[in-house]
Design a protein around this motif. Structure first.
Motif, mmCIF file in Angstrom:
data_model
loop_
_atom_site.group_PDB
_atom_site.id
_atom_site.type_symbol
_atom_site.label_atom_id
_atom_site.label_comp_id
_atom_site.label_asym_id
_atom_site.label_seq_id
_atom_site.Cartn_x
_atom_site.Cartn_y
_atom_site.Cartn_z
ATOM 1 N N LYS A 255 0.843 -1.204 0.000
ATOM 2 C CA LYS A 255 0.000 0.000 0.000
ATOM 3 C C LYS A 255 0.874 1.248 0.000
ATOM 4 C CE LYS A 255 -3.801 -2.399 0.491
ATOM 5 N NZ LYS A 255 -4.791 -2.487 -0.586
ATOM 6 N N PRO A 256 0.478 2.308 -0.648
ATOM 7 C CA PRO A 256 -0.708 2.412 -1.495
ATOM 8 C C PRO A 256 -0.507 1.842 -2.891
ATOM 9 C CG PRO A 256 0.471 4.485 -1.499
ATOM 10 C CD PRO A 256 1.200 3.581 -0.545
ATOM 11 N N CYS A 257 0.715 1.305 -3.163
ATOM 12 C CA CYS A 257 0.995 0.786 -4.496
ATOM 13 C C CYS A 257 2.209 -0.123 -4.430
ATOM 14 C CB CYS A 257 1.267 1.943 -5.466
ATOM 15 S SG CYS A 257 2.724 2.935 -5.006
ATOM 16 N N ARG A 258 2.470 -0.806 -5.519
ATOM 17 C CA ARG A 258 3.708 -1.577 -5.645
ATOM 18 C C ARG A 258 4.889 -0.614 -5.763
ATOM 19 N NH1 ARG A 258 3.867 -3.774 -10.650
ATOM 20 N NH2 ARG A 258 5.711 -4.991 -10.100
ATOM 21 N N ASN A 259 6.062 -1.131 -5.432
ATOM 22 C CA ASN A 259 7.313 -0.382 -5.624
ATOM 23 C C ASN A 259 7.279 0.997 -4.976
ATOM 24 O OD1 ASN A 259 8.786 -2.354 -7.274
ATOM 25 N ND2 ASN A 259 7.185 -1.977 -8.783
ATOM 26 N N PHE A 260 6.685 1.042 -3.795
ATOM 27 C CA PHE A 260 6.569 2.293 -3.047
ATOM 28 C C PHE A 260 7.943 2.885 -2.746
ATOM 29 C CE2 PHE A 260 5.565 4.519 1.084
ATOM 30 C CZ PHE A 260 4.709 5.478 0.552
ATOM 31 N N GLN A 261 8.980 2.041 -2.742
ATOM 32 C CA GLN A 261 10.322 2.516 -2.416
ATOM 33 C C GLN A 261 10.792 3.597 -3.387
ATOM 34 O OE1 GLN A 261 9.704 -0.640 -3.455
ATOM 35 N NE2 GLN A 261 10.807 -0.831 -5.397
ATOM 36 N N VAL A 262 10.327 3.580 -4.614
ATOM 37 C CA VAL A 262 10.740 4.607 -5.580
ATOM 38 C C VAL A 262 10.083 5.944 -5.248
ATOM 39 C CG1 VAL A 262 10.684 5.280 -8.023
ATOM 40 C CG2 VAL A 262 11.235 2.919 -7.377
ATOM 41 N N LEU A 263 8.857 5.905 -4.754
ATOM 42 C CA LEU A 263 8.207 7.144 -4.320
ATOM 43 C C LEU A 263 8.898 7.702 -3.074
ATOM 44 C CD1 LEU A 263 4.428 6.224 -4.790
ATOM 45 C CD2 LEU A 263 6.009 7.286 -6.405
ATOM 46 N N VAL A 264 9.389 6.816 -2.232
ATOM 47 C CA VAL A 264 10.157 7.242 -1.057
ATOM 48 C C VAL A 264 11.435 7.948 -1.502
ATOM 49 C CG1 VAL A 264 11.473 6.417 0.939
ATOM 50 C CG2 VAL A 264 9.208 5.465 0.464
ATOM 51 N N ALA A 265 12.138 7.346 -2.454
ATOM 52 C CA ALA A 265 13.374 7.960 -2.956
ATOM 53 C C ALA A 265 13.089 9.312 -3.615
ATOM 54 C CB ALA A 265 14.049 7.020 -3.956
ATOM 55 N N TYR A 266 12.005 9.385 -4.368
ATOM 56 C CA TYR A 266 11.615 10.658 -4.997
ATOM 57 C C TYR A 266 11.366 11.719 -3.926
ATOM 58 C CZ TYR A 266 8.887 14.069 -7.671
ATOM 59 O OH TYR A 266 8.411 15.224 -8.233
ATOM 60 N N SER A 267 10.672 11.334 -2.862
ATOM 61 C CA SER A 267 10.372 12.280 -1.780
ATOM 62 C C SER A 267 11.643 12.759 -1.094
ATOM 63 C CB SER A 267 9.437 11.622 -0.760
ATOM 64 O OG SER A 267 8.222 11.230 -1.367
ATOM 65 N N MET A 268 12.628 11.882 -0.952
ATOM 66 C CA MET A 268 13.897 12.279 -0.349
ATOM 67 C C MET A 268 14.642 13.252 -1.273
ATOM 68 S SD MET A 268 15.066 8.635 1.343
ATOM 69 C CE MET A 268 16.677 9.222 1.896
ATOM 70 N N LEU A 269 14.605 13.001 -2.558
ATOM 71 C CA LEU A 269 15.244 13.925 -3.501
ATOM 72 C C LEU A 269 14.589 15.307 -3.452
ATOM 73 C CD1 LEU A 269 16.074 11.952 -6.769
ATOM 74 C CD2 LEU A 269 17.622 13.397 -5.444
ATOM 75 N N GLN A 270 13.276 15.335 -3.239
ATOM 76 C CA GLN A 270 12.584 16.610 -3.156
ATOM 77 C C GLN A 270 13.054 17.430 -1.954
ATOM 78 O OE1 GLN A 270 10.032 18.051 -5.353
ATOM 79 N NE2 GLN A 270 11.159 16.562 -6.596
ATOM 80 N N MET A 271 13.591 16.755 -0.944
ATOM 81 C CA MET A 271 14.089 17.464 0.237
ATOM 82 C C MET A 271 15.317 18.322 -0.086
ATOM 83 S SD MET A 271 13.777 14.488 3.152
ATOM 84 C CE MET A 271 12.223 13.624 3.447
ATOM 85 N N VAL A 272 16.060 17.921 -1.108
ATOM 86 C CA VAL A 272 17.269 18.675 -1.466
ATOM 87 C C VAL A 272 17.068 19.472 -2.753
ATOM 88 C CG1 VAL A 272 18.740 16.977 -0.314
ATOM 89 C CG2 VAL A 272 18.311 16.768 -2.771
ATOM 90 N N ARG A 273 15.905 19.391 -3.356
ATOM 91 C CA ARG A 273 15.658 19.995 -4.675
ATOM 92 C C ARG A 273 15.989 21.484 -4.702
ATOM 93 N NH1 ARG A 273 11.853 22.958 -7.417
ATOM 94 N NH2 ARG A 273 11.360 22.276 -9.563
#
Length: 336
Positions: free
Chosen positions: A265-283
């Motif tokens: 949940k909420p989807c498969r391969n959620f780890q990529v959304l986690v990585a995207y969110s971490m990148l947004q922290m330094v954007r």
């Protein structure tokens, strides 16, 4: 281009909505027991439980039992008696694997150079682990951990040993009491998460899809990462290899994220959304300072002591944003 269904959109909004309200307490032992009838059969739906785990998490007292369902160690359809039988079978199977390993170890040492090299790598990695709590109490048994890692290497031909497995396996040993539980939970975790942390299986795919996701959701950032920041995304492979555990402030935060990955949940391969969110922290810093690849990597490596609930919330919001758009088929196939 494909728009995700309204049903999925609603589910994602519900999954992300917990960031907008005060989070309910984690599922404790009393509530967990209420999910089952007198024979130990599930009285609530699997989906209901997984959504609650996503939104609230698990109390440490129920984490071990819950993870056995989430990983597939136990079937969601099993009774209490059936689970006792399964646990006994897994204990016997683990013992049989240990006996097999003892018999073939001399052969492996003599005929397979890779085995000796990997065994030495495991031994070195184990010694690097800091095994004491702040009071100086020993947390883990390094000899037992080394044995389980070696057995995993010999038995799991899909996921050969890689640096990082020693730290991941340690967290499983900390969670459970018996070696057979540590061994099987780790194997099932790898399977359930589609080997997403394994270099030769899932890591490259994660990095490619992370780049695709950035291009789709944040073209300005993507343009910088393809130009001056070239190579930065591909250098983030340790995030996936270590399953983000070095980014958090506590083991509880690591377990919190991992159990969400196990729910699907909420989807498969959620780890990529986690990585995207971490990148947004330094954007913002990356763009304002026009950082190159090495500086971007350094900024990402400085993302430590994160709060798992905040990161999960941010990743859920990315998913909620994603499904409101006309999603490329590659992303749809990856996340659904």
């Amino acid at each position: 281009m494909t728009t995700l269904s309204p049903e999925n959109s609603l589910s994602a909004r519900q999954s992300a909505s917990f960031i907008l309200v005060k989070r309910k307490p984690p599922i404790d032992k009393t509530e967990w027991d209420s999910f089952f009838d007198e024979n130990g059969h599930l009285a609530k739906s699997r989906d209901f439980i997984c959504v609650n785990i996503l939104e609230r998490g698990l109390h440490p007292f129920v984490r071990t039992e819950a993870w056995k369902f989430l990983t597939g160690y136990f079937s969601w359809q099993s009774s209490q008696d059936e689970r006792l039988t399964v646990d006994s079978m897994r204990r016997k199977n683990y013992k049989a694997l240990c006996q097999m390993y003892e018999k073939i170890q001399p052969l492996l040492e003599n005929l397979h150079r890779d085995f000796t090299e990997t065994r030495n790598n495991i031994a070195r990695d184990i010694q690097k682990i800091y095994d004491k709590d702040p009071l100086g109490n020993v947390l883990i048994d390094k000899k037992r951990l080394e044995k389980i890692l070696l057995l995993s290497y010999v038995c799991n031909t899909q996921a050969e040993y890689q640096q990082g497995f020693h730290e991941m396996m340690m967290l499983f040993q900390l969670m459970v009491e018996h070696d057979h539980e540590t061994f099987w939970l780790f194997q099932f975790f790898l399977q359930k998460t589609e080997h997403s942390c394994v270099i030769n299986i899932g890591v490259a795919k994660n990095l490619d899809m992370l780049s695709t996701l950035i291009t789709f959701l944040d073209p300005v950032f993507a343009e910088h990462l393809k130009g001056k920041g070239a190579g930065a995304v591909q250098s983030l492979f340790p995030w996936f290899c270590f399953c983000f555990q070095r980014a958090f402030k506590s083991f509880d935060d690591v377990w919190r994220l991992w159990e969400v990955l196990l729910t699907g949940k909420p989807c498969r391969n959620f780890q990529v959304l986690v990585a995207y969110s971490m990148l947004q922290m330094v954007r913002e810093q990356v763009l304002q300072e026009s950082m190159g690849g090495d500086d971007i990597l350094l900024a990402c490596n400085n993302l430590i002591d994160l709060d798992a609930d905040e990161l999960i919330s941010a990743a859920c919001m990315v998913y909620a944003e994603l499904i409101q758009k006309d999603v490329p088929q590659t992303l749809k196939d990856f996340f659904l």
